[in-house]
Design a protein around this motif. Structure first.
Motif, PDB file in Angstrom:
ATOM      1  N   SER A  97       9.631  -1.035  -2.658  1.00 14.65           N
ATOM      2  CA  SER A  97       9.215  -0.062  -3.681  1.00 14.65           C
ATOM      3  C   SER A  97      10.364   0.884  -4.020  1.00 14.65           C
ATOM      4  CB  SER A  97       8.020   0.761  -3.198  1.00 14.65           C
ATOM      5  OG  SER A  97       6.860  -0.013  -3.147  1.00 14.65           O
ATOM      6  N   LEU A  98      11.050   1.359  -3.006  1.00 12.12           N
ATOM      7  CA  LEU A  98      12.178   2.270  -3.230  1.00 12.12           C
ATOM      8  C   LEU A  98      13.326   1.565  -3.944  1.00 12.12           C
ATOM      9  CD1 LEU A  98      12.105   4.244   0.140  1.00 12.12           C
ATOM     10  CD2 LEU A  98      11.247   4.984  -2.109  1.00 12.12           C
ATOM     11  N   LEU A  99      13.573   0.305  -3.601  1.00 13.74           N
ATOM     12  CA  LEU A  99      14.594  -0.476  -4.302  1.00 13.74           C
ATOM     13  C   LEU A  99      14.213  -0.630  -5.769  1.00 13.74           C
ATOM     14  CD1 LEU A  99      17.130  -2.255  -4.434  1.00 13.74           C
ATOM     15  CD2 LEU A  99      15.683  -4.180  -3.733  1.00 13.74           C
ATOM     16  N   ALA A 100      12.947  -0.926  -6.033  1.00 13.88           N
ATOM     17  CA  ALA A 100      12.486  -1.061  -7.416  1.00 13.88           C
ATOM     18  C   ALA A 100      12.664   0.248  -8.173  1.00 13.88           C
ATOM     19  CB  ALA A 100      11.022  -1.515  -7.445  1.00 13.88           C
ATOM     20  N   ASP A 101      12.369   1.377  -7.532  1.00 14.43           N
ATOM     21  CA  ASP A 101      12.577   2.684  -8.160  1.00 14.43           C
ATOM     22  C   ASP A 101      14.045   2.872  -8.527  1.00 14.43           C
ATOM     23  OD1 ASP A 101       9.877   3.288  -7.798  1.00 14.43           O
ATOM     24  OD2 ASP A 101      10.231   4.562  -6.035  1.00 14.43           O
ATOM     25  N   ASP A 125       0.817  -1.205   0.000  1.00 17.47           N
ATOM     26  CA  ASP A 125       0.000   0.000   0.000  1.00 17.47           C
ATOM     27  C   ASP A 125       0.851   1.256   0.000  1.00 17.47           C
ATOM     28  OD1 ASP A 125      -2.368  -1.442   0.079  1.00 17.47           O
ATOM     29  OD2 ASP A 125      -2.438  -1.463   2.262  1.00 17.47           O
ATOM     30  N   SER A 126       2.169   1.090   0.103  1.00 22.83           N
ATOM     31  CA  SER A 126       3.053   2.250   0.230  1.00 22.83           C
ATOM     32  C   SER A 126       4.040   2.328  -0.929  1.00 22.83           C
ATOM     33  CB  SER A 126       3.834   2.172   1.540  1.00 22.83           C
ATOM     34  OG  SER A 126       4.804   3.207   1.585  1.00 22.83           O
ATOM     35  N   ALA A 164       5.508  -0.697 -18.795  1.00 23.89           N
ATOM     36  CA  ALA A 164       4.287  -1.423 -18.423  1.00 23.89           C
ATOM     37  C   ALA A 164       3.963  -1.196 -16.951  1.00 23.89           C
ATOM     38  CB  ALA A 164       4.454  -2.914 -18.713  1.00 23.89           C
ATOM     39  N   SER A 165       4.975  -1.257 -16.108  1.00 22.11           N
ATOM     40  CA  SER A 165       4.767  -1.060 -14.670  1.00 22.11           C
ATOM     41  C   SER A 165       4.259   0.345 -14.380  1.00 22.11           C
ATOM     42  CB  SER A 165       6.078  -1.308 -13.915  1.00 22.11           C
ATOM     43  OG  SER A 165       5.926  -1.050 -12.537  1.00 22.11           O
TER      44      SER A 165
END
Length: 108
Positions: free
Chosen positions: A38-42, A31-32, A92-93
């Motif tokens: 999420s930050l690693l993926a960024d 949810d964040s 796509a993401s």
């Protein structure tokens, strides 16, 4: 990526910028946007985009060199294909996340 690879509820899962060892997509449920993963993926996405810019520049240089041999051209094309796959996965993401934001209920 085929339609069968897309989760049933797009927008609830984030397509990550890496795949499994078998080449299947990885997804994150959170949810964040500020979770550690999420930050690693960024960060990985940004690195992949930067690498793609370097690969593009290198491929252009190889193509501009009339004396470039088959090995150089094959290497440049291999790297370009890898980078294109990364960029398409990122697009796509990000596209799913934009559509998810557009359909999310707005509070305010």
């Amino acid at each position: 990526m085929s339609a069968a690879d897309v989760p049933k509820a797009p927008g609830t899962l984030r397509l990550l910028p890496w795949t499994t060892p078998e080449g299947k997509p990885c997804y994150l449920s959170t949810d964040s946007e500020h979770s550690r993963l999420s930050l690693l993926a960024d960060d990985v996405e940004e690195a992949q985009l930067g690498s793609g810019e370097q690969v593009l520049a290198g491929a252009r240089a190889v193509l501009a060199d009339a004396k470039a041999g088959e090995r150089a051209v094959r290497f440049a094309l291999t790297r370009a294909v890898e980078s294109l796959g990364d960029v398409l996965r990122i697009a796509a993401s990000r596209g799913r996340r934009i559509r998810s934001e557009d359909t999310a209920p707005h509070h305010g």
